[in-house]
Motif scaffolding. Structure first.
Motif, mmCIF file in Angstrom:
data_model
loop_
_atom_site.group_PDB
_atom_site.id
_atom_site.type_symbol
_atom_site.label_atom_id
_atom_site.label_comp_id
_atom_site.label_asym_id
_atom_site.label_seq_id
_atom_site.Cartn_x
_atom_site.Cartn_y
_atom_site.Cartn_z
ATOM 1 N N LEU A 8 0.820 -1.205 0.000
ATOM 2 C CA LEU A 8 0.000 0.000 0.000
ATOM 3 C C LEU A 8 0.860 1.263 0.000
ATOM 4 C CD1 LEU A 8 -2.827 -1.039 2.475
ATOM 5 C CD2 LEU A 8 -3.016 -0.723 0.005
ATOM 6 N N TYR A 9 1.972 1.214 0.706
ATOM 7 C CA TYR A 9 2.882 2.354 0.749
ATOM 8 C C TYR A 9 3.473 2.611 -0.640
ATOM 9 C CZ TYR A 9 7.051 5.087 1.688
ATOM 10 O OH TYR A 9 8.033 6.031 1.651
ATOM 11 N N GLN A 10 3.903 1.547 -1.321
ATOM 12 C CA GLN A 10 4.453 1.696 -2.662
ATOM 13 C C GLN A 10 3.389 2.223 -3.637
ATOM 14 O OE1 GLN A 10 7.598 1.564 -3.344
ATOM 15 N NE2 GLN A 10 8.101 0.878 -1.276
ATOM 16 N N LEU A 11 2.161 1.738 -3.497
ATOM 17 C CA LEU A 11 1.062 2.211 -4.333
ATOM 18 C C LEU A 11 0.800 3.699 -4.091
ATOM 19 C CD1 LEU A 11 -1.268 1.660 -6.310
ATOM 20 C CD2 LEU A 11 -2.652 1.028 -4.324
ATOM 21 N N ALA A 12 0.822 4.112 -2.835
ATOM 22 C CA ALA A 12 0.598 5.526 -2.510
ATOM 23 C C ALA A 12 1.696 6.402 -3.100
ATOM 24 C CB ALA A 12 0.522 5.703 -0.997
ATOM 25 N N LYS A 13 2.935 5.912 -3.071
ATOM 26 C CA LYS A 13 4.028 6.681 -3.663
ATOM 27 C C LYS A 13 3.835 6.831 -5.174
ATOM 28 C CE LYS A 13 8.296 6.105 -2.674
ATOM 29 N NZ LYS A 13 9.629 5.591 -2.336
ATOM 30 N N ARG A 14 3.430 5.755 -5.841
ATOM 31 C CA ARG A 14 3.206 5.825 -7.291
ATOM 32 C C ARG A 14 2.050 6.785 -7.613
ATOM 33 N NH1 ARG A 14 3.589 0.098 -7.102
ATOM 34 N NH2 ARG A 14 1.387 -0.027 -7.642
ATOM 35 N N ASP B 6 8.105 19.193 -3.652
ATOM 36 C CA ASP B 6 9.405 19.839 -3.673
ATOM 37 C C ASP B 6 9.654 20.734 -2.457
ATOM 38 O OD1 ASP B 6 7.487 21.603 -4.437
ATOM 39 O OD2 ASP B 6 8.619 22.481 -6.094
ATOM 40 N N GLN B 7 8.744 20.747 -1.509
ATOM 41 C CA GLN B 7 8.957 21.519 -0.288
ATOM 42 C C GLN B 7 9.491 20.582 0.789
ATOM 43 O OE1 GLN B 7 5.249 23.362 0.649
ATOM 44 N NE2 GLN B 7 5.466 24.937 -0.925
ATOM 45 N N ALA B 8 10.604 20.958 1.393
ATOM 46 C CA ALA B 8 11.281 20.093 2.359
ATOM 47 C C ALA B 8 10.392 19.772 3.561
ATOM 48 C CB ALA B 8 12.580 20.746 2.817
ATOM 49 N N ILE B 9 9.622 20.736 4.028
ATOM 50 C CA ILE B 9 8.796 20.516 5.220
ATOM 51 C C ILE B 9 7.718 19.468 4.968
ATOM 52 C CG2 ILE B 9 7.153 22.350 4.720
ATOM 53 C CD1 ILE B 9 8.546 21.499 8.184
ATOM 54 N N ASP B 10 7.229 19.376 3.730
ATOM 55 C CA ASP B 10 6.192 18.397 3.412
ATOM 56 C C ASP B 10 6.741 16.979 3.310
ATOM 57 O OD1 ASP B 10 4.357 20.411 3.349
ATOM 58 O OD2 ASP B 10 4.465 20.679 1.179
ATOM 59 N N ASN B 11 8.038 16.832 3.108
ATOM 60 C CA ASN B 11 8.629 15.516 2.918
ATOM 61 C C ASN B 11 9.183 14.899 4.195
ATOM 62 O OD1 ASN B 11 8.085 15.407 0.178
ATOM 63 N ND2 ASN B 11 9.899 16.574 -0.327
ATOM 64 N N PRO C 68 7.672 13.693 7.064
ATOM 65 C CA PRO C 68 7.056 12.422 7.464
ATOM 66 C C PRO C 68 7.382 11.283 6.504
ATOM 67 C CG PRO C 68 5.445 14.194 7.585
ATOM 68 C CD PRO C 68 6.658 14.743 6.897
ATOM 69 N N LEU C 69 7.480 11.589 5.209
ATOM 70 C CA LEU C 69 7.799 10.566 4.224
ATOM 71 C C LEU C 69 9.226 10.050 4.433
ATOM 72 C CD1 LEU C 69 6.913 8.999 1.765
ATOM 73 C CD2 LEU C 69 7.777 10.858 0.350
ATOM 74 N N ARG C 70 10.152 10.942 4.707
ATOM 75 C CA ARG C 70 11.534 10.520 4.954
ATOM 76 C C ARG C 70 11.627 9.656 6.218
ATOM 77 N NH1 ARG C 70 13.087 16.032 4.001
ATOM 78 N NH2 ARG C 70 13.469 16.267 1.792
ATOM 79 N N GLU C 71 10.879 10.048 7.254
ATOM 80 C CA GLU C 71 10.888 9.256 8.493
ATOM 81 C C GLU C 71 10.377 7.841 8.222
ATOM 82 O OE1 GLU C 71 8.553 11.459 11.266
ATOM 83 O OE2 GLU C 71 10.116 12.970 11.576
ATOM 84 N N GLU D 189 12.970 5.864 6.295
ATOM 85 C CA GLU D 189 14.071 5.460 7.180
ATOM 86 C C GLU D 189 13.674 4.261 8.028
ATOM 87 O OE1 GLU D 189 15.091 8.924 9.412
ATOM 88 O OE2 GLU D 189 15.984 9.948 7.688
ATOM 89 N N LEU D 190 12.438 4.270 8.534
ATOM 90 C CA LEU D 190 11.964 3.129 9.329
ATOM 91 C C LEU D 190 11.911 1.862 8.484
ATOM 92 C CD1 LEU D 190 9.083 4.762 11.401
ATOM 93 C CD2 LEU D 190 11.253 3.896 12.278
ATOM 94 N N LEU D 191 11.436 1.985 7.252
ATOM 95 C CA LEU D 191 11.375 0.819 6.366
ATOM 96 C C LEU D 191 12.774 0.305 6.042
ATOM 97 C CD1 LEU D 191 8.547 1.887 3.896
ATOM 98 C CD2 LEU D 191 8.456 0.049 5.572
#
Length: 98
Positions: free
Chosen positions: A42-48, A75-80, A82-85, A88-90
């Motif tokens: 589901l995570y990969q689908l959401a990214k696509r 492209d805004q760093a603040i929006d990314n 949670p995605l980076r976190e 990193e967990l994955l």
């Protein structure tokens, strides 16, 4: 006679019932490997889908100069953050499994 029935119920039956349901609660609270695989999918689908939305918004913005994107921008760093976190967990989880 009633005392002979009450004593085993108190010392055997009651702890057995309590331990039985404690075990059930502990196993129900964990996530299974099938659930983890589904979440990963589901995570990969959401990214696509997010990438597709970015493409559609770029196309619409190219055709219409007054178009403003109403959603979070990739492209805004603040929006990314949670995605980076999450990524990193994955990555950490995959590193622990290897």
């Amino acid at each position: 006679m009633e005392e002979l029935i009450a004593i085993p119920i108190i010392f055997i039956g009651l702890p057995w019932v309590i331990l039985h349901y404690v075990t059930k609660w502990k196993t129900a609270a964990t996530i299974t490997t099938d659930d983890e695989a589904l979440l990963e999918e589901l995570y990969q689908l959401a990214k696509r889908l997010d990438e597709r939305m970015d493409t559609v918004e770029r196309l619409v913005a190219a055709d219409n100069p007054d178009f403003e994107t109403p959603r979070i921008r990739h492209d805004q760093a603040i929006d990314n953050v949670p995605l980076r976190e999450l990524e990193e967990l994955l990555a950490e989880k995959k590193g622990n499994q290897a």
